[in-house]
Enzyme design. Structure first.
Site, PDB file in Angstrom:
ATOM      1  N   TYR A 137       0.816  -1.216   0.000  1.00 16.78           N
ATOM      2  CA  TYR A 137       0.000   0.000   0.000  1.00 16.78           C
ATOM      3  C   TYR A 137       0.853   1.270   0.000  1.00 16.78           C
ATOM      4  O   TYR A 137       0.407   2.304  -0.466  1.00 16.78           O
ATOM      5  CB  TYR A 137      -0.918   0.030   1.235  1.00 16.78           C
ATOM      6  CG  TYR A 137      -2.260  -0.627   1.040  1.00 16.78           C
ATOM      7  CD1 TYR A 137      -2.363  -1.970   0.702  1.00 16.78           C
ATOM      8  CD2 TYR A 137      -3.443   0.099   1.211  1.00 16.78           C
ATOM      9  CE1 TYR A 137      -3.585  -2.568   0.545  1.00 16.78           C
ATOM     10  CE2 TYR A 137      -4.672  -0.498   1.052  1.00 16.78           C
ATOM     11  CZ  TYR A 137      -4.743  -1.825   0.716  1.00 16.78           C
ATOM     12  OH  TYR A 137      -5.962  -2.420   0.557  1.00 16.78           O
ATOM     13  N   LYS A 187       2.715 -15.219   1.514  1.00 17.15           N
ATOM     14  CA  LYS A 187       3.025 -16.066   0.363  1.00 17.15           C
ATOM     15  C   LYS A 187       4.536 -16.265   0.355  1.00 17.15           C
ATOM     16  O   LYS A 187       5.241 -15.798  -0.556  1.00 17.15           O
ATOM     17  CB  LYS A 187       2.532 -15.393  -0.929  1.00 17.15           C
ATOM     18  CG  LYS A 187       1.030 -15.491  -1.153  1.00 17.15           C
ATOM     19  CD  LYS A 187       0.568 -16.886  -1.552  1.00 17.15           C
ATOM     20  CE  LYS A 187       0.956 -17.207  -2.988  1.00 17.15           C
ATOM     21  NZ  LYS A 187       0.515 -18.593  -3.361  1.00 17.15           N
ATOM     22  N   ASP A 220      -3.391 -17.833   0.092  1.00 12.56           N
ATOM     23  CA  ASP A 220      -4.420 -18.420  -0.776  1.00 12.56           C
ATOM     24  C   ASP A 220      -5.095 -19.597  -0.076  1.00 12.56           C
ATOM     25  O   ASP A 220      -6.321 -19.760  -0.145  1.00 12.56           O
ATOM     26  CB  ASP A 220      -3.834 -18.832  -2.141  1.00 12.56           C
ATOM     27  CG  ASP A 220      -2.600 -19.715  -2.050  1.00 12.56           C
ATOM     28  OD1 ASP A 220      -2.026 -19.829  -0.939  1.00 12.56           O
ATOM     29  OD2 ASP A 220      -2.200 -20.298  -3.081  1.00 12.56           O
ATOM     30  N   ASP A 244      -6.531  -7.040   3.796  1.00 23.83           N
ATOM     31  CA  ASP A 244      -7.644  -6.339   3.137  1.00 23.83           C
ATOM     32  C   ASP A 244      -8.585  -7.348   2.488  1.00 23.83           C
ATOM     33  O   ASP A 244      -9.801  -7.314   2.677  1.00 23.83           O
ATOM     34  CB  ASP A 244      -7.072  -5.383   2.078  1.00 23.83           C
ATOM     35  CG  ASP A 244      -8.158  -4.655   1.309  1.00 23.83           C
ATOM     36  OD1 ASP A 244      -9.097  -4.162   1.943  1.00 23.83           O
ATOM     37  OD2 ASP A 244      -8.071  -4.604   0.067  1.00 23.83           O
ATOM     38  N   ASP A 248     -12.513  -8.908   3.902  1.00 22.60           N
ATOM     39  CA  ASP A 248     -13.774  -8.843   3.154  1.00 22.60           C
ATOM     40  C   ASP A 248     -14.412 -10.228   3.082  1.00 22.60           C
ATOM     41  O   ASP A 248     -15.626 -10.389   3.220  1.00 22.60           O
ATOM     42  CB  ASP A 248     -13.547  -8.336   1.715  1.00 22.60           C
ATOM     43  CG  ASP A 248     -13.787  -6.842   1.581  1.00 22.60           C
ATOM     44  OD1 ASP A 248     -13.576  -6.127   2.576  1.00 22.60           O
ATOM     45  OD2 ASP A 248     -14.183  -6.393   0.484  1.00 22.60           O
TER      46      ASP A 248
HETATM   47  C1  IPM Z   1     -10.507  -1.169   3.591  1.00 19.84           C
HETATM   48  C2  IPM Z   1     -10.701  -0.526   2.252  1.00 19.84           C
HETATM   49  C3  IPM Z   1      -9.547   0.436   1.989  1.00 19.84           C
HETATM   50  C4  IPM Z   1      -8.292  -0.376   1.912  1.00 19.84           C
HETATM   51  C5  IPM Z   1      -9.708   1.332   0.755  1.00 19.84           C
HETATM   52  C6  IPM Z   1     -10.996   2.109   0.768  1.00 19.84           C
HETATM   53  C7  IPM Z   1      -8.538   2.267   0.602  1.00 19.84           C
HETATM   54  O1  IPM Z   1     -10.833  -1.505   1.268  1.00 19.84           O
HETATM   55  O2  IPM Z   1     -10.404  -0.431   4.597  1.00 19.84           O
HETATM   56  O3  IPM Z   1     -10.458  -2.389   3.659  1.00 19.84           O
HETATM   57  O4  IPM Z   1      -7.961  -0.934   0.851  1.00 19.84           O
HETATM   58  O5  IPM Z   1      -7.599  -0.467   2.935  1.00 19.84           O
HETATM   59 MG    MG Z   2     -10.971  -3.474   2.038  1.00 16.49          MG
END
Ligand code: IPM
Ligand code: MG
Length: 350
Positions: A137, A187, A220, A244, A248
């Site tokens: 990042y 990884k 993975d 990240d 999700d």
């Molecule tokens: C998160 C989001 C952010 C990230 C974006 C909005 C920059 O996806 O907080 O998970 O990638 O960290």
């Molecule tokens: Mg995210």
């Protein structure tokens, strides 16, 4: 000492869900001083900058910062440093909140809301600790350019010893307050920075991991195991990018990303940054139908991790569970309550 909570609602559904978190804050922590600020697209529109120095200063002086969400179609074409997301990244970096805690907790009332079988998610309670201020990042160099007539785009995945060590320590500390198990993911089979991550986490564990059972998994494979048998995990420790993605995925195990809060912590004594895991959801913004629970539970995490109000946090967490038990559901959970009505249900349960 007077504690201050800085609200940064941001964009899209951010202002709608943060407005409800504010109402809840006024009830569970009435002595808290609540302030407002701009971040993301809202700040770009007002100041031409997704995070002003002044807002960052105020964030640094607050006891905790509660952010809604940033981003939206309006700002998509802008230069990278003039996009809403740049404001969020600058805030994380500016507050040096390197450890991002993302719990995936399946409320009993929501076992049927997940797309996975009830037996797979029932009783699920895991915590992802994501490194938040390093890795690909922020790594340099990065860019899009042309060499020898060939266009290319590139980023740099880089971690230093102190960056890995400090986030590993947080993961161990969190695990000690839970089941005592940390699974570190990377990884290392293909990436040097992944191999380094594994070595450093192993070292940190030898030094500071007393009482913690450490295991390692390729990222993975972890993605696969998260949907196959998620209850095997207690704490997952991941770098910025894998964290990240996996967070999700873990969010959906619990039924809706609209339920999930996060806490981003720096060194003790510095303000934490709290934000829902969901984004600004431009498709439903302005309709008053977003689920405010992730924002309310982010407030709950702020009470617990930055404001030293564990009792209030426990009560608030229980109230969210009770509202769900009583059938309160926004659309993402298969119900039809508005954002405000969902918050009303939590407040009634309080
Ligand atoms: C998160 C989001 C952010 C990230 C974006 C909005 C920059 O996806 O907080 O998970 O990638 O960290
Ligand atoms: Mg995210």
């Amino acid at each position: 000492m007077q504690q201050t909570l800085l609200l940064l609602p941001g964009d899209g559904i951010g202002p709608e869900v943060i407005a409800e978190a504010r109402r809840v804050a006024e009830i569970v922590a009435p002595d808290l001083k609540v302030e407002d600020g701009l971040v993301g697209g809202a700040s770009i529109d007002m100041h031409g900058d997704p995070l002003t120095e002044e807002t960052l200063d105020r964030a640094r002086r607050a006891s905790a910062v509660l952010l809604g969400a940033v981003g939206g179609p309006k700002w998509v074409g802008a230069a990278r440093d003039k996009r809403p997301e740049a404001g969020l990244l600058a805030l994380r970096k500016g507050l040096d909140v390197f450890a991002n805690l993302r719990p995936a907790y399946c409320f009993p009332a929501l076992v049927e809301a997940s797309s996975l079988k009830q037996s797979v998610v029932e009783g699920l309670d895991l915590m992802i600790v994501r490194e938040l201020t390093g890795g690909v990042y922020f790594g340099q160099p990065r860019g899009i350019d042309e060499t020898a007539g060939i266009r290319r785009g590139y980023d740099t995945a880089v971690y230093t010893h102190p960056e890995i060590e400090r986030v590993a320590h947080v993961a161990f500390e969190i695990a000690r307050g839970r089941q005592g198990r940390v699974c570190s993911v990377e990884k290392s089979n293909v990436m040097e920075s992944g191999l380094f991550w594994r070595q450093e986490v192993t070292l940190a564990h030898a030094e500071m991991g007393a009482g913690v059972d450490l295991s390692h998994m390729y990222a993975d494979a972890c993605a696969m195991e998260l949907v196959r048998a998620p209850k095997q995990f207690d704490v997952i420790l991941a770098d910025n990018l894998f964290g990240d993605i996996l967070s999700d995925e873990a969010a959906m195990l619990t039924g809706s990303i609209g339920m999930l809060p996060s806490a981003s912590l720096g060194t003790p004594g510095t303000p934490g940054l709290y934000e829902p895991v969901h984004g600004s959801a431009p498709d439903i913004a302005g309709q008053g139908i977003a689920n405010p629970c992730a924002a309310i539970l982010s407030l709950e995490m702020a009470l617990r991790w930055s404001l030293g109000r564990e009792k209030a946090a426990d009560i608030l967490f229980a109230a969210v569970g009770k509202a769900l038990d009583q059938g309160a559901r926004t659309r993402d959970l298969g119900g039809n309550l508005s954002t405000r009505e969902m918050a009303d249900a939590v407040i009634a349960a309080l």
